[in-house]
Design a protein around this motif. Structure first.
Motif, PDB file in Angstrom:
ATOM      1  N   ASN A 105       0.826  -1.209   0.000  1.00  0.00           N
ATOM      2  CA  ASN A 105       0.000   0.000   0.000  1.00  0.00           C
ATOM      3  C   ASN A 105       0.865   1.266   0.000  1.00  0.00           C
ATOM      4  N   ARG A 106       1.977   1.218   0.748  1.00  0.00           N
ATOM      5  CA  ARG A 106       2.881   2.371   0.762  1.00  0.00           C
ATOM      6  C   ARG A 106       3.524   2.566  -0.612  1.00  0.00           C
ATOM      7  N   ILE A 107       3.897   1.454  -1.244  1.00  0.00           N
ATOM      8  CA  ILE A 107       4.486   1.538  -2.580  1.00  0.00           C
ATOM      9  C   ILE A 107       3.494   2.139  -3.564  1.00  0.00           C
ATOM     10  N   GLU A 108       2.262   1.675  -3.518  1.00  0.00           N
ATOM     11  CA  GLU A 108       1.251   2.159  -4.455  1.00  0.00           C
ATOM     12  C   GLU A 108       0.965   3.640  -4.249  1.00  0.00           C
ATOM     13  N   ALA A 109       0.951   4.071  -2.996  1.00  0.00           N
ATOM     14  CA  ALA A 109       0.726   5.491  -2.715  1.00  0.00           C
ATOM     15  C   ALA A 109       1.870   6.336  -3.264  1.00  0.00           C
ATOM     16  N   LEU A 110       3.102   5.863  -3.105  1.00  0.00           N
ATOM     17  CA  LEU A 110       4.264   6.586  -3.612  1.00  0.00           C
ATOM     18  C   LEU A 110       4.286   6.601  -5.138  1.00  0.00           C
ATOM     19  N   ILE A 111       3.914   5.473  -5.741  1.00  0.00           N
ATOM     20  CA  ILE A 111       3.875   5.408  -7.206  1.00  0.00           C
ATOM     21  C   ILE A 111       2.825   6.373  -7.750  1.00  0.00           C
ATOM     22  N   ALA A 116       1.854   9.030  -6.481  1.00  0.00           N
ATOM     23  CA  ALA A 116       2.348  10.402  -6.300  1.00  0.00           C
ATOM     24  C   ALA A 116       3.628  10.649  -7.092  1.00  0.00           C
ATOM     25  N   ARG A 117       4.079   9.610  -7.828  1.00  0.00           N
ATOM     26  CA  ARG A 117       5.322   9.675  -8.601  1.00  0.00           C
ATOM     27  C   ARG A 117       6.505  10.071  -7.721  1.00  0.00           C
ATOM     28  N   GLU A 118       6.571   9.424  -6.556  1.00  0.00           N
ATOM     29  CA  GLU A 118       7.660   9.661  -5.629  1.00  0.00           C
ATOM     30  C   GLU A 118       8.551   8.425  -5.545  1.00  0.00           C
ATOM     31  N   SER A 143      18.313   4.575 -14.196  1.00  0.00           N
ATOM     32  CA  SER A 143      17.915   5.964 -13.923  1.00  0.00           C
ATOM     33  C   SER A 143      16.417   6.200 -14.110  1.00  0.00           C
ATOM     34  N   ASP A 144      15.796   5.517 -15.079  1.00  0.00           N
ATOM     35  CA  ASP A 144      14.376   5.742 -15.364  1.00  0.00           C
ATOM     36  C   ASP A 144      13.515   4.860 -14.466  1.00  0.00           C
ATOM     37  N   THR A 145      12.678   5.468 -13.655  1.00  0.00           N
ATOM     38  CA  THR A 145      11.797   4.723 -12.764  1.00  0.00           C
ATOM     39  C   THR A 145      10.577   4.241 -13.530  1.00  0.00           C
ATOM     40  N   GLU A 146      10.271   2.958 -13.403  1.00  0.00           N
ATOM     41  CA  GLU A 146       9.095   2.389 -14.048  1.00  0.00           C
ATOM     42  C   GLU A 146       7.973   2.302 -13.018  1.00  0.00           C
ATOM     43  N   TYR A 147       6.935   3.080 -13.227  1.00  0.00           N
ATOM     44  CA  TYR A 147       5.849   3.137 -12.250  1.00  0.00           C
ATOM     45  C   TYR A 147       4.732   2.135 -12.555  1.00  0.00           C
TER      46      TYR A 147
END
Length: 222
Positions: free
Chosen positions: A124-130, A132-134, A175-179
């Motif tokens: 759930n924390r991961i999904e919230a951060l994703i 928010a693109r954090e 370097s590129d984050t995959e959300y």
């Protein structure tokens, strides 16, 4: 074997016999010297040996305590000393592809409700951060580590640093984050573990890691 090394073995046996766990305090120096029939200098040298193995932590003025992760160092395979990070990332991905799908299947079979609740909180924390693109690197490490923990396999404690270290190094190197794909993959893995679908958990993890391997090889451009 020196007297200090022999004393370290005897001290390990005493820890096991008394069933001391992470955070527990060892008996005082006076008690240990009497119990083990040794001098203070020998005891202190033995404690230094166990501290170097991350079995115990010696706190000046407070005593000796069992380490939080006894026997496991922060960098057990020396990843921090490897200069060729690209090669290290490639090799770690290969190892993770071999290990983590099977680990996920075993997690689906052996997980408890407590494990599931803890894993879902991390997800759930991961999904919230994703959303928010954090940055979710720390939580990603926790997610994969917790899946390994869900296996309840006593050998897994030796492999968790390899897995979590691999997650961390991959995140730093790419370097590129995959959300979006991470969001879908993690949810599929979690759902399969929750529903105890071992085969699906294995395949979902394998797909997730192969996708990441392709991202790394092609520089994030698929």
């Amino acid at each position: 074997m020196t007297l200090a090394e022999k004393t370290a073995e005897n001290l390990m046996q005493l820890i096991q016999e008394q069933r001391l766990g992470p955070g527990d305090k060892l008996p005082t120096e006076a008690v240990l010297t009497k119990e083990l029939n040794i001098g203070r200098n020998t005891l202190r040298e033995a404690q230094r040996i166990l501290a170097s193995r991350n079995i115990i932590t010696v706190r000046q003025g407070s005593g000796s305590f069992i380490s939080a992760n006894p026997g496991i160092s922060d960098d057990p395979l020396g990843f921090s000393m490897v200069q060729d990070k690209k090669r290290l990332t490639e090799d770690l991905l290969q190892v993770r592809i071999m290990l983590e799908p099977g680990i996920s299947a075993l997690a689906a079979q052996n997980r408890t409700e407590k494990d599931l609740n803890e894993l879902e909180k991390i997800l759930n924390r991961i999904e919230a951060l994703i959303n928010a693109r954090e940055n979710f690197r720390k939580e990603d490490v926790q997610f994969h580590g917790k899946i390994a923990d869900c296996t309840h396999n006593m050998v897994m404690s030796e492999l968790i640093p390899v897995i979590t270290g691999g997650v961390e190094i991959f995140a730093v190197t790419v370097s590129d984050t995959e959300y979006e794909q991470t969001l879908r993959s993690h949810r599929l893995i979690f759902d399969a573990i929750r529903e105890q679908r071992a085969y699906d958990a294995e395949n979902a993890m394998r797909y997730h890691l192969l996708f990441n391997q392709n991202r790394f090889e092609y520089g994030g451009k698929l």
